[in-house]
Structure formats: C-alpha cells, structure tokens
Scaffold this motif. Sequence first.
Motif, PDB file in Angstrom:
ATOM      1  N   LEU A   1       0.850  -1.192   0.000  1.00 45.34           N
ATOM      2  CA  LEU A   1       0.000   0.000   0.000  1.00 45.34           C
ATOM      3  C   LEU A   1       0.886   1.242   0.000  1.00 45.34           C
ATOM      4  CD1 LEU A   1      -2.208  -1.282   2.948  1.00 45.34           C
ATOM      5  CD2 LEU A   1      -2.918  -1.273   0.544  1.00 45.34           C
ATOM      6  N   GLY A   2       0.798   2.059  -1.037  1.00 44.75           N
ATOM      7  CA  GLY A   2       1.520   3.325  -1.071  1.00 44.75           C
ATOM      8  C   GLY A   2       2.962   3.200  -0.631  1.00 44.75           C
ATOM      9  N   THR A   3       3.733   2.336  -1.313  1.00 47.32           N
ATOM     10  CA  THR A   3       5.110   2.128  -0.899  1.00 47.32           C
ATOM     11  C   THR A   3       6.053   2.233  -2.091  1.00 47.32           C
ATOM     12  OG1 THR A   3       6.556   0.754   0.480  1.00 47.32           O
ATOM     13  CG2 THR A   3       5.099  -0.401  -1.057  1.00 47.32           C
TER      14      THR A   3
ATOM     15  N   GLY B   1      -1.945   1.988  -5.054  1.00 46.82           N
ATOM     16  CA  GLY B   1      -1.343   3.312  -4.920  1.00 46.82           C
ATOM     17  C   GLY B   1      -2.292   4.431  -5.323  1.00 46.82           C
ATOM     18  N   GLY B   2      -1.840   5.663  -5.090  1.00 55.49           N
ATOM     19  CA  GLY B   2      -2.537   6.850  -5.559  1.00 55.49           C
ATOM     20  C   GLY B   2      -1.713   7.515  -6.646  1.00 55.49           C
ATOM     21  N   ASP B   3      -2.369   8.255  -7.534  1.00 52.09           N
ATOM     22  CA  ASP B   3      -1.638   8.817  -8.683  1.00 52.09           C
ATOM     23  C   ASP B   3      -0.777  10.024  -8.319  1.00 52.09           C
ATOM     24  OD1 ASP B   3      -3.623  10.735  -8.334  1.00 52.09           O
ATOM     25  OD2 ASP B   3      -4.295  10.724 -10.424  1.00 52.09           O
ATOM     26  N   HIS B   4      -0.940  10.556  -7.079  1.00 54.33           N
ATOM     27  CA  HIS B   4      -0.060  11.646  -6.634  1.00 54.33           C
ATOM     28  C   HIS B   4       0.390  11.370  -5.201  1.00 54.33           C
ATOM     29  CE1 HIS B   4       0.666  16.176  -5.659  1.00 54.33           C
ATOM     30  NE2 HIS B   4       1.790  15.527  -5.896  1.00 54.33           N
TER      31      HIS B   4
ATOM     32  N   THR C   1      -2.744  -1.435  -8.924  1.00 58.24           N
ATOM     33  CA  THR C   1      -4.015  -0.717  -8.908  1.00 58.24           C
ATOM     34  C   THR C   1      -3.710   0.708  -8.471  1.00 58.24           C
ATOM     35  OG1 THR C   1      -5.365  -2.650  -8.388  1.00 58.24           O
ATOM     36  CG2 THR C   1      -6.245  -0.521  -7.749  1.00 58.24           C
ATOM     37  N   THR C   2      -4.074   1.682  -9.272  1.00 56.97           N
ATOM     38  CA  THR C   2      -3.774   3.074  -8.950  1.00 56.97           C
ATOM     39  C   THR C   2      -5.038   3.911  -9.013  1.00 56.97           C
ATOM     40  OG1 THR C   2      -1.576   2.792  -9.933  1.00 56.97           O
ATOM     41  CG2 THR C   2      -2.301   5.043  -9.503  1.00 56.97           C
ATOM     42  N   TYR C   3      -5.343   4.577  -7.909  1.00 59.65           N
ATOM     43  CA  TYR C   3      -6.544   5.405  -7.835  1.00 59.65           C
ATOM     44  C   TYR C   3      -6.238   6.832  -8.284  1.00 59.65           C
ATOM     45  CZ  TYR C   3      -8.490   1.610  -5.030  1.00 59.65           C
ATOM     46  OH  TYR C   3      -8.941   0.392  -4.599  1.00 59.65           O
ATOM     47  N   PRO C   4      -7.126   7.420  -9.086  1.00 62.69           N
ATOM     48  CA  PRO C   4      -6.930   8.806  -9.511  1.00 62.69           C
ATOM     49  C   PRO C   4      -7.221   9.788  -8.380  1.00 62.69           C
ATOM     50  CG  PRO C   4      -9.031   7.996 -10.319  1.00 62.69           C
ATOM     51  CD  PRO C   4      -8.355   6.827  -9.643  1.00 62.69           C
ATOM     52  N   ARG C   5      -6.558  10.935  -8.431  1.00 60.71           N
ATOM     53  CA  ARG C   5      -6.749  12.016  -7.462  1.00 60.71           C
ATOM     54  C   ARG C   5      -6.654  11.472  -6.038  1.00 60.71           C
ATOM     55  NH1 ARG C   5     -10.354  12.542 -11.382  1.00 60.71           N
ATOM     56  NH2 ARG C   5     -12.168  11.955 -10.133  1.00 60.71           N
TER      57      ARG C   5
ATOM     58  N   HIS D   1      -0.915   9.205  -0.665  1.00 64.54           N
ATOM     59  CA  HIS D   1      -0.109   8.174  -0.016  1.00 64.54           C
ATOM     60  C   HIS D   1      -0.970   7.194   0.797  1.00 64.54           C
ATOM     61  CE1 HIS D   1       3.572   6.506   1.550  1.00 64.54           C
ATOM     62  NE2 HIS D   1       3.417   6.970   2.771  1.00 64.54           N
ATOM     63  N   GLY D   2      -2.255   7.504   0.971  1.00 64.05           N
ATOM     64  CA  GLY D   2      -3.162   6.615   1.714  1.00 64.05           C
ATOM     65  C   GLY D   2      -4.369   6.217   0.885  1.00 64.05           C
ATOM     66  N   PRO D   3      -4.176   5.578  -0.263  1.00 60.01           N
ATOM     67  CA  PRO D   3      -5.298   5.273  -1.158  1.00 60.01           C
ATOM     68  C   PRO D   3      -6.354   4.386  -0.512  1.00 60.01           C
ATOM     69  CG  PRO D   3      -3.355   4.003  -1.780  1.00 60.01           C
ATOM     70  CD  PRO D   3      -2.908   5.009  -0.765  1.00 60.01           C
ATOM     71  N   HIS D   4      -5.935   3.510   0.390  1.00 60.28           N
ATOM     72  CA  HIS D   4      -6.852   2.576   1.058  1.00 60.28           C
ATOM     73  C   HIS D   4      -7.657   3.268   2.146  1.00 60.28           C
ATOM     74  CE1 HIS D   4      -3.042   2.834   3.031  1.00 60.28           C
ATOM     75  NE2 HIS D   4      -3.495   2.264   4.124  1.00 60.28           N
ATOM     76  N   HIS D   5      -7.260   4.470   2.538  1.00 56.60           N
ATOM     77  CA  HIS D   5      -8.068   5.262   3.471  1.00 56.60           C
ATOM     78  C   HIS D   5      -9.043   6.152   2.700  1.00 56.60           C
ATOM     79  CE1 HIS D   5      -5.417   4.893   7.326  1.00 56.60           C
ATOM     80  NE2 HIS D   5      -5.717   3.733   6.791  1.00 56.60           N
ATOM     81  N   GLN D   6      -8.683   6.504   1.480  1.00 54.60           N
ATOM     82  CA  GLN D   6      -9.596   7.286   0.638  1.00 54.60           C
ATOM     83  C   GLN D   6     -10.711   6.396   0.078  1.00 54.60           C
ATOM     84  OE1 GLN D   6      -7.800  10.212  -1.812  1.00 54.60           O
ATOM     85  NE2 GLN D   6      -9.373  10.170  -3.396  1.00 54.60           N
ATOM     86  N   HIS D   7     -10.356   5.147  -0.237  1.00 51.77           N
ATOM     87  CA  HIS D   7     -11.315   4.202  -0.827  1.00 51.77           C
ATOM     88  C   HIS D   7     -11.277   2.895  -0.030  1.00 51.77           C
ATOM     89  CE1 HIS D   7     -11.813   6.803  -4.339  1.00 51.77           C
ATOM     90  NE2 HIS D   7     -10.494   6.864  -4.442  1.00 51.77           N
TER      91      HIS D   7
END
Length: 294
Positions: free
Chosen positions: A136-138, A238-241, A263-267, A270-276
Amino acid sequence: MTDQSNHHLHGAATSAAARTQFVESNGRRLAYRVVGTGKPLVLCNRFRGVLDLWDPAFIDALASQGLQVITFDYSGLGQSTGEATYNPLSLAKDGLDLITALGIKAPAIGGWSIGGIAAQILLAMTGDIASHVVLLGTTPPGTLAKSGEQLFYDTAAAPGISLDQFTTVFFEPADAASREASRRSFERITARTEDRSPDVPAEWAIAQIGQEPRNPLFPSEEILQLLKSTNVPILHVGGDHDIVMPVENWYALNGHLPTLQLTTYPRAGHGPHHQHPEMAAVQIAAFIRNTRRS
C-alpha cells in the motif's frame, strides 16, 4: 479459506471491538489486534503509524471479505516494548516474530509506506511461508525514476496529528472529493477513545528517516532481484499523486516483476486505502482469493 492452525487467534468482529493483545518474543512484548476470521493478513504499519492509525473502515471491510486482519505496533512504538527504530530490517523482524509467536500459517503479508518496505523484506525472510504480498503506497527497491517531494518531509516533521497534515500527506489536497474522504477517514481514526496506542513522537521519527527525499529510499539489490524472480503474487495499491513514494516507480519496473499487479486510484495520495477503504478491501480480497503462486 480458514486455516485450522489459526483458530486460536480470536478475531473481534470489528475494529471498535478489537482489544489490544500482547505476545512475548525475543525479549520484547509486541502489541497486536485481530479483526475478523478466515485467511490471515498481517499488516506492517506506516511511518509514525501505530495500531489506531489504520482506518477502521478499511480493516473492517477486509474482515467482511473473509480475511483475518492482524495489525501490530513495532518494537518500542505504540504499546510494544523493545528498542524503537525505523530500520526496515528490524520492522520486518517484528512482523516475522509476531507470525512465529502466534503460530500463523500461510499468511498473506502486507504493508503501507515504510511498512511496505518491511513487507518486501519479510517476503525474503519468510520464503515459502507467505502466500501473497499486499503493498500500500510504498516504494520498490533500487534507484527511483521519480523521487518523493520535500513537502512530505516538511509536513511529517510537524508534531501531533492534525486534519490538515493528514490530508497533505495521505490524500490529494487539490481535489475536493479527496479532501472530504480525508475528513471522514480522520474522524473514523480519532473516534476510538479507549485502549489507544500512544502516538510516535514526530521529532524522533523524522530524525530516523532524514529531512529530505532520498534516491533510492530502499537501496537493496537483493530484494529487487527477489521481486524479479519470486512466484509469490504481489499487489500494489497506490494513488496517482503520492508525495512520499511515487507510484511511477512501480510502473518503471513494468516487464521486470513477473507477479506484480498494480491498482492506482486517480486524485489520490499516499493513503489510497483510506480514501477508498471498501473498494481497496474488495480488490485486495479478490487478489488473495483468485491468484495463486505461478
């Protein structure tokens, strides 16, 4: 998917109901929590992360997908005793000692941020033990195509934990939906008032990693070669930024890592799994359920 040998690990139904438990190993006491029943997933935490800084929505969504989620405090941090360090080898050893002490068989192993580095080392340490790796975000090992941003180091050095700091480091402040997701995640994380692990002091933590981006962040040719030759399925979410560990560095290894799924989430940051949290959990569970060693 339940492994009989993991039955003595009693998982609470939800994060809110999970009590901190302790196990003695190699002269120190490791604090851990278990949520859910089923296939074990051991998660290594981020920089300045303790048990209570995982988003409960993410942990609970993983548990609802038939995973038994085991989180823990690193040695000397949170509620664990021992010597505190952010040496990734030591963090991975914490994970290995926990798995061994609890008798966990064939776990999936995962990690966020510096915990993702620990998870990659843990893969090397455990050999055939781990069934899957969830990152995750690494960052991958070796020279980076894109370095992190100074903004992270300046923000992460601030003491305490505020919503603004949380949004800057883990989300995409330029996007309204991401800012709103950050607010919701922050509220979920801070809702628990009892049995909380104490925060990691910012001044100590930033001194451990330095005050500016480095390239590479994780200078291990040995681990890079392992990732290039392993048959263990690996997923990176990951996240795209990501201002700390840009996802571009995984794409730069296209064609070299035979088991890596991205798997990369747009917008997202560093915490994509907390956003989604729900979507990330569903994707992680599907990955663990449906991929096998090649």
